[in-house]
Design a protein around this motif. Sequence first.
Motif, PDB file in Angstrom:
ATOM      1  N   ARG A  78     -10.261  -4.592  -7.585  1.00  0.00           N
ATOM      2  CA  ARG A  78      -9.235  -5.233  -8.408  1.00  0.00           C
ATOM      3  C   ARG A  78      -8.204  -4.257  -8.947  1.00  0.00           C
ATOM      4  NH1 ARG A  78     -12.948  -6.456 -13.714  1.00  0.00           N
ATOM      5  NH2 ARG A  78     -13.971  -4.467 -13.583  1.00  0.00           N
ATOM      6  N   HIS A  79      -8.520  -2.947  -8.959  1.00  0.00           N
ATOM      7  CA  HIS A  79      -7.556  -1.960  -9.445  1.00  0.00           C
ATOM      8  C   HIS A  79      -6.677  -1.406  -8.324  1.00  0.00           C
ATOM      9  CE1 HIS A  79     -10.628  -2.168 -12.575  1.00  0.00           C
ATOM     10  NE2 HIS A  79      -9.633  -1.918 -13.398  1.00  0.00           N
ATOM     11  N   GLY A  80      -6.946  -1.826  -7.082  1.00  0.00           N
ATOM     12  CA  GLY A  80      -6.109  -1.456  -5.948  1.00  0.00           C
ATOM     13  C   GLY A  80      -6.321  -0.049  -5.427  1.00  0.00           C
ATOM     14  N   VAL A  81      -7.345   0.638  -5.870  1.00  0.00           N
ATOM     15  CA  VAL A  81      -7.608   1.998  -5.401  1.00  0.00           C
ATOM     16  C   VAL A  81      -8.439   1.927  -4.127  1.00  0.00           C
ATOM     17  CG1 VAL A  81      -8.710   4.216  -5.952  1.00  0.00           C
ATOM     18  CG2 VAL A  81      -7.561   2.898  -7.755  1.00  0.00           C
TER      19      VAL A  81
ATOM     20  N   GLU B 233     -20.787  -3.849 -16.465  1.00  0.00           N
ATOM     21  CA  GLU B 233     -19.550  -4.463 -15.962  1.00  0.00           C
ATOM     22  C   GLU B 233     -19.526  -4.338 -14.452  1.00  0.00           C
ATOM     23  OE1 GLU B 233     -14.767  -3.661 -15.957  1.00  0.00           O
ATOM     24  OE2 GLU B 233     -15.908  -3.015 -17.700  1.00  0.00           O
TER      25      GLU B 233
ATOM     26  N   HIS C 250     -19.617   0.886  -7.097  1.00  0.00           N
ATOM     27  CA  HIS C 250     -19.354   2.116  -6.353  1.00  0.00           C
ATOM     28  C   HIS C 250     -20.645   2.911  -6.243  1.00  0.00           C
ATOM     29  CE1 HIS C 250     -15.177   1.173  -7.554  1.00  0.00           C
ATOM     30  NE2 HIS C 250     -14.969   1.570  -6.313  1.00  0.00           N
TER      31      HIS C 250
ATOM     32  N   PHE D  99     -11.346  -1.565  -1.336  1.00  0.00           N
ATOM     33  CA  PHE D  99     -10.609  -1.436  -2.579  1.00  0.00           C
ATOM     34  C   PHE D  99     -10.958  -2.638  -3.431  1.00  0.00           C
ATOM     35  CE2 PHE D  99      -7.750  -4.104  -0.212  1.00  0.00           C
ATOM     36  CZ  PHE D  99      -7.155  -4.921  -1.156  1.00  0.00           C
TER      37      PHE D  99
END
Length: 113
Positions: free
Chosen positions: A54-57, A96, A17, A52
């Motif tokens: 892997r957390h779907g946000v 990460e 991000h 978006f």
Amino acid sequence: MTRENLIDGVHLHFYTHAHTKHDGMLLSEWLLEQAKRHKLGGGSVFRAVAGFGRHGVLHEEAFFELAGDLPVKVEFLLHESEAETLLQLVREAGVELVYARMPIRFGVLGKET
């Protein structure tokens, strides 16, 4: 006379991000700095307008919200050994992030000197 130098290498993409930081600097800048410091080819940063993970946000650029935390892709065209070095630097730093690694043939065009 022009020359073309073809290289079998790796297209390495990192996804993060825009506002993510590591070691006091933007993660995208940190990745570029690591590659530059270790003389590992060249890299670029691209900002998405929406995405978006892997957390779907869902993160998206809105007219009044241009400074949102949008996804960015940091990519490199590297020799195999350079890609391994950069990945190892990221692992050792405990960063990460998601990455993609693809074999690629890339070239350099130009005039012979």
